[in-house]
Structures are given as structure tokens and as C-alpha cells.
Motif scaffolding. Sequence first.
Motif, PDB file in Angstrom:
ATOM      1  N   LYS A  99      42.247  52.700  48.685  1.00 16.40           N
ATOM      2  CA  LYS A  99      40.747  52.273  49.081  1.00 16.40           C
ATOM      3  C   LYS A  99      40.262  51.697  47.872  1.00 16.40           C
ATOM      4  CE  LYS A  99      39.073  56.499  52.628  1.00 16.40           C
ATOM      5  NZ  LYS A  99      38.353  57.111  52.542  1.00 16.40           N
ATOM      6  N   GLN A 102      40.940  48.381  48.158  1.00 13.01           N
ATOM      7  CA  GLN A 102      40.232  47.503  48.822  1.00 13.01           C
ATOM      8  C   GLN A 102      38.863  47.042  48.098  1.00 13.01           C
ATOM      9  OE1 GLN A 102      40.318  49.776  52.760  1.00 13.01           O
ATOM     10  NE2 GLN A 102      38.527  48.343  53.847  1.00 13.01           N
ATOM     11  N   GLU A 105      38.826  43.639  45.539  1.00 12.17           N
ATOM     12  CA  GLU A 105      39.196  43.144  46.434  1.00 12.17           C
ATOM     13  C   GLU A 105      37.583  42.640  47.242  1.00 12.17           C
ATOM     14  OE1 GLU A 105      42.229  43.940  49.832  1.00 12.17           O
ATOM     15  OE2 GLU A 105      43.625  44.237  47.898  1.00 12.17           O
ATOM     16  N   GLU A 106      37.248  43.718  47.981  1.00 10.11           N
ATOM     17  CA  GLU A 106      35.906  42.888  48.280  1.00 10.11           C
ATOM     18  C   GLU A 106      34.567  42.849  47.446  1.00 10.11           C
ATOM     19  OE1 GLU A 106      34.192  46.437  50.650  1.00 10.11           O
ATOM     20  OE2 GLU A 106      36.102  46.166  52.237  1.00 10.11           O
TER      21      GLU A 106
END
Length: 118
Positions: A99, A102, A105-106
Amino acid sequence: MATKIRLARGGSKKRPFYSIVAADSRMPRDGRFIEKLGTYNPLLPKDSEDRVRMNIERVQHWLNLGAQPTERVARFLEAAGLKPKVERKNLKKGEPGAKAKQRAEEKAAKAAEASAEE
């Protein structure tokens, strides 16, 4: 006989105190040992002389006989200069979780969008 130099736990609950011992590898952690080689008191400050005490001559004797130190005792021996320093790998602990990767990356994608708009 496979011999290990390892820690044997003593002390009461929540107050650990360890003996550094030479023991047969088949014996339990706090069970029968061949010889007591020193002590380790993790409650003392890291710079304290009494935190780790070892009989260096006897430890060297057991190492010459082929006794294998455990990971923690090997670190004590490295600090005492009896063993060369070994590079250790910390494979998974420093790596962020799925998580967290992720989210990173966002965040990077949003930052790239914002810089593209300017």
C-alpha cells in the motif's frame, strides 16, 4: 558434537539477563551447557562496560575447537575484535509495504501532472 556459543536467558520476567555459554547445539536454550564464557545485560546503556562481559581467552579456545557463535554472539565478538566484520543483509525490513508503494506511485503521478500543467 556440534558446539555453539550462544546466550542462555536468566533473570526474571521483563528483566532479561543472559549468560554467554558454550553448549551442545542439541541442548535447549536455557538447558545444560559445557562452560559459561561471559554475561550480557541488555538493560544497561550501550556504552556501559558491564553490558557485555566475556572471558576472551576461553571464547577464543572454543572458536579454535570449531564452536559456531549465534548471530547475536557473533556481533559481540566482532565488537571485541575476535571475528572480522560480516556484511549482513536486511532484505525485507527496510522495504515499504504494497500500500505504501501504491501511495508513493500515486503521489509521484500527481506531482508529474502538476509540473506538466505549469
